[in-house]
Design a protein around this motif. Structure first.
Motif, PDB file in Angstrom:
ATOM      1  N   LEU A 154       2.687   5.539  -3.163  1.00 11.20           N
ATOM      2  CA  LEU A 154       3.900   6.270  -3.944  1.00 11.20           C
ATOM      3  C   LEU A 154       3.952   5.884  -5.268  1.00 11.20           C
ATOM      4  CD1 LEU A 154       6.593   6.323  -1.254  1.00 11.20           C
ATOM      5  CD2 LEU A 154       5.452   8.000  -2.034  1.00 11.20           C
ATOM      6  N   GLY A 155       3.474   4.828  -5.779  1.00  7.18           N
ATOM      7  CA  GLY A 155       3.828   4.479  -7.080  1.00  7.18           C
ATOM      8  C   GLY A 155       2.735   4.808  -7.930  1.00  7.18           C
ATOM      9  N   PHE A 185       9.504   8.592 -12.286  1.00  5.26           N
ATOM     10  CA  PHE A 185      10.388   7.841 -11.548  1.00  5.26           C
ATOM     11  C   PHE A 185       9.465   6.934 -10.576  1.00  5.26           C
ATOM     12  CE2 PHE A 185      12.406   7.472  -7.299  1.00  5.26           C
ATOM     13  CZ  PHE A 185      13.457   6.569  -7.517  1.00  5.26           C
ATOM     14  N   LEU A 186       8.563   7.561  -9.974  1.00  8.43           N
ATOM     15  CA  LEU A 186       7.683   7.009  -8.816  1.00  8.43           C
ATOM     16  C   LEU A 186       6.900   5.883  -9.679  1.00  8.43           C
ATOM     17  CD1 LEU A 186       6.302  10.122  -6.883  1.00  8.43           C
ATOM     18  CD2 LEU A 186       8.037   8.089  -6.073  1.00  8.43           C
ATOM     19  N   ILE A 187       6.426   6.116 -10.805  1.00  5.75           N
ATOM     20  CA  ILE A 187       5.733   5.027 -11.281  1.00  5.75           C
ATOM     21  C   ILE A 187       6.431   3.751 -11.636  1.00  5.75           C
ATOM     22  CG2 ILE A 187       4.506   4.565 -13.591  1.00  5.75           C
ATOM     23  CD1 ILE A 187       3.138   7.357 -13.517  1.00  5.75           C
ATOM     24  N   LEU A 188       7.594   4.190 -12.626  1.00  4.55           N
ATOM     25  CA  LEU A 188       8.630   3.038 -12.489  1.00  4.55           C
ATOM     26  C   LEU A 188       8.907   2.196 -11.229  1.00  4.55           C
ATOM     27  CD1 LEU A 188      11.119   4.734 -15.020  1.00  4.55           C
ATOM     28  CD2 LEU A 188       9.627   2.728 -15.685  1.00  4.55           C
ATOM     29  N   TRP A 234       0.936  -1.202   0.109  1.00  3.55           N
ATOM     30  CA  TRP A 234       0.049   0.072   0.119  1.00  3.55           C
ATOM     31  C   TRP A 234       0.987   1.259   0.044  1.00  3.55           C
ATOM     32  CZ3 TRP A 234      -4.622  -0.421  -1.700  1.00  3.55           C
ATOM     33  CH2 TRP A 234      -5.429  -1.828  -1.405  1.00  3.55           C
ATOM     34  N   VAL A 235       1.909   1.169   0.882  1.00  3.97           N
ATOM     35  CA  VAL A 235       2.733   2.325   0.885  1.00  3.97           C
ATOM     36  C   VAL A 235       3.553   2.595  -0.695  1.00  3.97           C
ATOM     37  CG1 VAL A 235       4.710   3.621   1.787  1.00  3.97           C
ATOM     38  CG2 VAL A 235       2.846   2.637   3.339  1.00  3.97           C
ATOM     39  N   PHE A 236       4.124   1.673  -1.046  1.00  2.00           N
ATOM     40  CA  PHE A 236       5.208   1.818  -2.094  1.00  2.00           C
ATOM     41  C   PHE A 236       4.537   1.626  -3.323  1.00  2.00           C
ATOM     42  CE2 PHE A 236       8.201   0.760   1.359  1.00  2.00           C
ATOM     43  CZ  PHE A 236       8.845   2.014   1.371  1.00  2.00           C
TER      44      PHE A 236
END
Lengths: 313, 177
Positions: free
Chosen positions: A264-265, A289-292, A258-260
């Motif tokens: 964040l993703g 960057f966050l999506i990758l 849930w967090v990463f």
């Protein structure tokens, strides 16, 4: 006293009760495969739409990443094989009911196609590029002449590749976390979104970025929707399914997932992208960057968690 | 055009309003998580994890580090670490919305160089880190969350922290303004 001897067939190291055979190579490959599928899909799509001029990075520059990602991914798969020298046996049969057979043949076609695609743009990307041999120049001319049909084939194959990275897991009927038909579209959407993120990161053209960011926004929302449905399906399912879901709803993968992955993703990048589209100054590398990063963590978590879910107790 | 300009001129919140919001945040945090805020704890977790990764024997023998190391439970798996991640991304979002995020840069007084600013900031950070461990918490953990529970220690930390800062600010003002 009568004694009975029970022989259990359930002592299978690394398979039962927990699968323990897939390590970092598999999620890395699933990630890179999805990423390449995303990049190639959008490159082919904009060629078919006749927008090569407006979408330079999508059609040309970003596609360089695709064959590299595919080769590294396939290298990881090869590394994972126990009997490396027998890999060619995948190509002695075509089995329509086996996702692995689909994947093997799709990769066999799309990997060289992606290399040819990049090669056919070399002269446009690097002025003065020459293929030296006449036969290569002729082949290039042929590819350029039939670029649109070529793009059609590549686009269809890229969708198969993207779906297959998810179906490969969902075909495992012994692992409840993977055994959901949502995984195919979910991995496809995630692959398309990570591919787009790569292109957005590379692109310097303001208009191109804007068009792609809009598509990415929709893809990420679809992905969130699919994740919600994945869990709704689990929670409405049998006890093993709810147990599989509980790994993510209070269990050991809750925070990581849930967090990463989700916050964040997916959620945070769409907020940033939405602000970017409205004219706010957002660091350009951050949403991609966050999506990758989220996509990579997603595959690691799914492969890792899926292996410890099971039907039998 | 006017809107565009608004996005790109830095806005800062009124400090008094900010203080009230921070206080309300403590209430919400206690309500949701059952405990207060903190910031230095996350840094401590990061330091302990790094020490354990580089030199496990040393870290486990160290009387202070070893208190936070246990097998099968990473010190990074701690609410303060995730809270600090949230502070970072929340601050970033606020910066984007209120036009404070621009190209990467070091903010400093025109009288000093970026290098001086970075070195002094690092020194200040180290002192603050050491001080927060002696004081059992930093401005968030001890002063804010502590004094919210009427803890005497929290009030003392708050008075000393800001009192000392106020008293010696004059000597170091060249590093800032």
């Amino acid at each position: 006293m009568k004694e009975e001897l029970f022989v259990s067939g359930r002592d299978i190291p690394n398979i039962d009760p927990y699968l323990h055979i897939w390590h970092w190579q598999i999620p890395l490959y699933l990630y890179l495969g999805g990423l390449a599928a995303g990049i190639l899909f959008f490159a082919a799509y904009y060629v078919i739409k006749g927008k090569e001029k407006q979408m330079q990075t999508t059609v040309k520059w970003a596609t360089i990443i695709a064959p590299i990602a595919l080769v590294i991914g396939l290298g990881a798969l090869f590394w994972d094989l126990k009997h490396k020298l027998y890999f060619w046996q995948l190509y002695t049969t075509i089995r329509f009911t086996s996702p692995m057979s689909w994947g093997a043949w799709t990769l066999m076609l799309i990997t060289p196609m992606s290399i040819v695609w990049v090669a056919s743009y070399m002269k446009e990307m690097i002025p003065g590029w020459d293929w030296k041999w006449d036969i290569l120049n002729k082949f290039e001319a042929w590819v350029i002449k039939y670029r649109v049909p070529f793009a059609w084939v590549m686009m269809v194959l890229s969708v198969i590749l993207g779906v297959y990275t998810g179906i490969l897991l969902s075909a495992f009927n012994a692992r409840p976390l993977w055994n959901s038909s949502i995984l195919g579209p979910l991995f496809l959407t995630s692959g398309l979104s990570t591919g787009l993120a790569t292109i957005i990161w590379l692109s310097k053209d303001k208009n191109e970025r804007k068009v792609l960011t809009r598509i990415d926004l929709i893809l990420v929302i679809v992905e969130l929707f699919l994740i919600i449905h994945l869990f709704m399906g689990f929670l409405a399912g049998s006890a093993v399914k709810t147990e599989a879901a509980s790994l993510f709803l209070g269990g050991e993968f809750t925070v990581t997932f849930w967090v990463f992955v989700v916050i964040l993703g997916l959620a945070f990048p769409i907020v940033l992208e939405a602000f970017e589209l409205r004219g706010y100054h957002v660091p350009k590398w951050l949403p991609p960057f966050l999506i990758l990063f989220g996509g990579l963590v997603f595959r690691f978590v799914m492969v890792e968690a899926g292996q410890i879910t099971r039907f039998l107790y | 055009m006017k809107k565009e300009k608004l996005h790109n001129t830095p806005h800062y919140i009124n400090p008094y309003l900010g203080g009230v919001l921070l206080g309300l945040l403590v209430i919400i945090t206690v309500y949701i998580t059952g405990r207060g805020l903190g910031a230095s704890g996350a840094i401590k977790s990061a330091v302990v994890t790094t020490a354990d990764a580089i030199y496990p024997e040393g870290a486990r023998e160290n009387p202070y580090y070893s208190r936070f190391i246990s097998d099968g439970h990473s010190p990074m798996y701690n609410w303060l670490v995730f809270e600090s991640l949230g502070i970072f991304f929340g601050g970033l979002l606020s910066g984007i919305i209120f036009g404070r995020v621009k190209k990467f840069r070091v903010e400093h007084s025109p009288k000093i160089t970026s290098k001086t600013r970075l070195i002094v900031a690092l020194l200040g950070g180290i002192l603050f880190g050491i001080g927060s461990q002696f004081g059992r918490g930093c401005s968030s953990g001890a002063a804010l969350s502590g004094s919210a529970t009427f803890s005497l220690g929290g009030v003392i930390v708050m008075l000393l922290l800001f009192g000392t800062g106020y008293a010696i600010a004059w000597m170091f003002k060249k590093l800032w303004i």
